[in-house]
Each structure stands twice: as structure tokens, then as C-alpha cells.
Design an enzyme around this catalytic site. Structure first.
Site, PDB file in Angstrom:
ATOM      1  N   HIS A  54     -25.595   8.489  35.213  1.00 63.40           N
ATOM      2  CA  HIS A  54     -24.412   9.212  34.709  1.00 63.40           C
ATOM      3  C   HIS A  54     -24.819  10.458  33.913  1.00 63.40           C
ATOM      4  O   HIS A  54     -25.760  10.422  33.125  1.00 63.40           O
ATOM      5  CB  HIS A  54     -23.538   8.279  33.866  1.00 63.40           C
ATOM      6  CG  HIS A  54     -22.770   7.296  34.701  1.00 63.40           C
ATOM      7  ND1 HIS A  54     -22.285   6.106  34.212  1.00 63.40           N
ATOM      8  CD2 HIS A  54     -22.415   7.330  36.013  1.00 63.40           C
ATOM      9  CE1 HIS A  54     -21.645   5.469  35.187  1.00 63.40           C
ATOM     10  NE2 HIS A  54     -21.718   6.183  36.287  1.00 63.40           N
ATOM     11  N   ASP A 127     -25.704   1.693  29.407  1.00 67.14           N
ATOM     12  CA  ASP A 127     -24.276   1.348  29.391  1.00 67.14           C
ATOM     13  C   ASP A 127     -24.025  -0.037  29.986  1.00 67.14           C
ATOM     14  O   ASP A 127     -22.950  -0.293  30.547  1.00 67.14           O
ATOM     15  CB  ASP A 127     -23.464   2.392  30.178  1.00 67.14           C
ATOM     16  CG  ASP A 127     -23.360   3.717  29.440  1.00 67.14           C
ATOM     17  OD1 ASP A 127     -23.840   3.824  28.295  1.00 67.14           O
ATOM     18  OD2 ASP A 127     -22.797   4.661  30.035  1.00 67.14           O
TER      19      ASP A 127
HETATM   20 ZN   LIG Z   1     -22.740   5.224  32.242  1.00 66.75          ZN
END
Ligand SMILES: [Zn+2]
Length: 253
Positions: A54, A127
Site C-alpha cells: 500500500h 496493517d
Molecule cells: Zn495497508
């Protein structure tokens, strides 16, 4: 070696591993705050670690390596900018400048090839595992995420947990809805609120603390199962289905 947070964007942490001369950074979503920190502290960048692709975790990599060529470690099967050392489960990351090494764990779910770095009593989990919460399922299934979280939960209780975002207080709010009678949650909330009021991060937490308060690691607890059943309006006991239910509930919370 010291581990310090560099703030990026609204609530990202770029965890910076440093001694008196060198530094490695985890998930530099933005180069600017990292460059500022390095120049202020007169540190030389020696490595970059990326947990997943990301942009808020990788967006600063290209600029950092353009200024200084350093090894970039990241998941083998995700598009990480300037990746030099693709890694997956069982690989080791050596950072000789800091005298530290990490083992790589595959923890898919948030993204399809998300990895964690574990070493020196610290866990960098991007995450996937958050303080009192977990990441959203963008590219993986509930089954994969549950397996990934269970893998992390099997590490020693004293492991310090360095997540990618400061989401703790909001996560505790949800955890209290799932487990209103969990007294450890109230204690954690009071302490973490004090930290935030003083402008300090709530991180790192410890795995022991996560196991006591994080509903996503407590899918076998009767109180969590009960709340998941209430949310679903049906009876499930399988921990993966309990996990899927509370993950879905959290999305709407
Ligand atoms: Zn992420």
C-alpha cells in the site's frame, strides 16, 4: 539499537531502527519526514523494510533510494518500489549496521502477500495486527487473516508490537462493544488515552496485552463468541466464522 516512531500522514508510523550512526526504516510511506529525521539526527540510512505494497507504506521508498542506494526488503509477491531483496516465510533479514536480524513471516489477509518482520523481541506487522484491532481484508479471506493473526499470537507474550497506524483508541471503542465486561480493556483505555493526550504513541504494545484485550485474537472466548452471535443473529462457534463476523461488524461500527 533503539526503535523510534517517525510520524507520516495523519496516523502512519514509520518505525525507525537506529543506533548512533545508522538507521533502517519500516514502511516509509512518505520520504520527507524520514529525510528530516535522518538529517536532524545525523544518521545514515542503511536499509528499508516494507510489510506490504500500500502506498501509505511504500510511497517514500523511491525517493529514499534515489538519494542513497540501500537494500529494500519486502514481500516477494507484491509490487514494492525498488525492491532488491524479495522475502517470504522463513527468510532472514540481516542489518549488519545495526547488529540485528529478523525472521520473515507470511501473514496474508490485509493484502495477498503481506509479511511481518520479527526479531530482537520486536514485531513489525504493518496493517495486519493493530493495537486492539486488525487490518481490513482487502485482498485476502477471513480464513487467511485468522491464520495470520494466530501465527502472530503464537509468538512470546513479551514481544513488542509495532503496527503501521495509530488506531488504538478507536479500536478500543469497538473492543468494548464486543467485550463490555473485559476489565483489561478499561485499564488499557485509560492508559492509552493519557498517552495520546500527552502526544505520545500508544505503541508498541505487547502480544500479551493484545491477547488479553484484542477481540480479533480472542475469537475462542465465550464473550466474543456471544457478541458475534448477537451481531449475526445466528449461532456460530467456529473461530474463523466468529472472526469474520466481528471483522464485518467493525467495518460498520
Ligand atoms: Zn495497508
Amino acid at each position: 539499537m533503539e526503535i523510534v516512531p517517525v510520524n507520516a500522514f495523519k496516523d502512519n508510523y514509520v518505525w525507525t531502527l537506529r543506533n548512533s550512526s545508522d538507521a533502517a526504516v519500516v514502511d516509509p510511506g512518505d520520504a520527507r519526514p524520514v529525510l528530516d529525521y535522518l538529517s536532524r539526527e545525523k544518521l545514515r540510512l542503511c536499509a528499508i523494510l516494507a510489510t506490504h505494497h500500500h502506498p501509505d507504506h511504500t510511497g517514500g521508498i523511491a525517493e529514499l533510494v534515489a538519494r542513497q542506494r540501500v537494500p529494500v526488503f519486502g514481500p516477494r509477491n507484491e509490487p514494492i518500489p525498488a525492491l532488491t531483496h524479495p522475502v517470504s516465510e522463513g527468510d532472514r533479514v540481516e542489518i549488519p549496521e545495526l547488529g540485528v536480524s529478523f525472521s520473515v513471516l507470511d501473514i496474508p489477509g490485509h493484502t495477498r502477500a503481506h509479511v511481518a518482520f520479527y526479531g530482537a523481541g520486536a514485531l513489525f506487522c504493518g496493517d495486519t495486527l493493530f493495537a486492539c484491532g486488525c487490518g481490513r481484508l482487502f485482498e485476502g479471506t477471513a480464513d487467511q487473516m485468522f491464520t495470520s493473526l494466530s501465527k502472530l499470537a503464537a509468538l512470546p507474550d513479551e514481544t513488542r508490537v509495532y503496527c503501521g497506524h495509530e488506531y488504538t483508541l478507536a479500536n478500543i471503542g469497538f473492543a468494548k462493544a464486543v467485550e463490555p465486561d473485559n476489565r483489561s480493556l478499561g485499564e488499557r483505555e485509560a492508559r492509552d488515552r493519557k498517552a495520546r493526550d500527552a502526544g505520545r504513541p500508544t505503541l508498541p504494545s505487547t502480544l500479551g496485552e493484545e491477547k488479553a484485550t484484542n477481540p480479533f485474537l480472542r475469537c475462542r472466548e465465550p464473550a466474543v463468541i456471544e457478541s458475534a452471535n448477537k451481531y449475526l443473529g445466528s449461532r456460530v462457534a467456529d473461530p474463523v466464522r466468529v472472526f469474520a463476523a466481528i471483522r464485518d461488524w467493525k467495518n460498520r461500527f
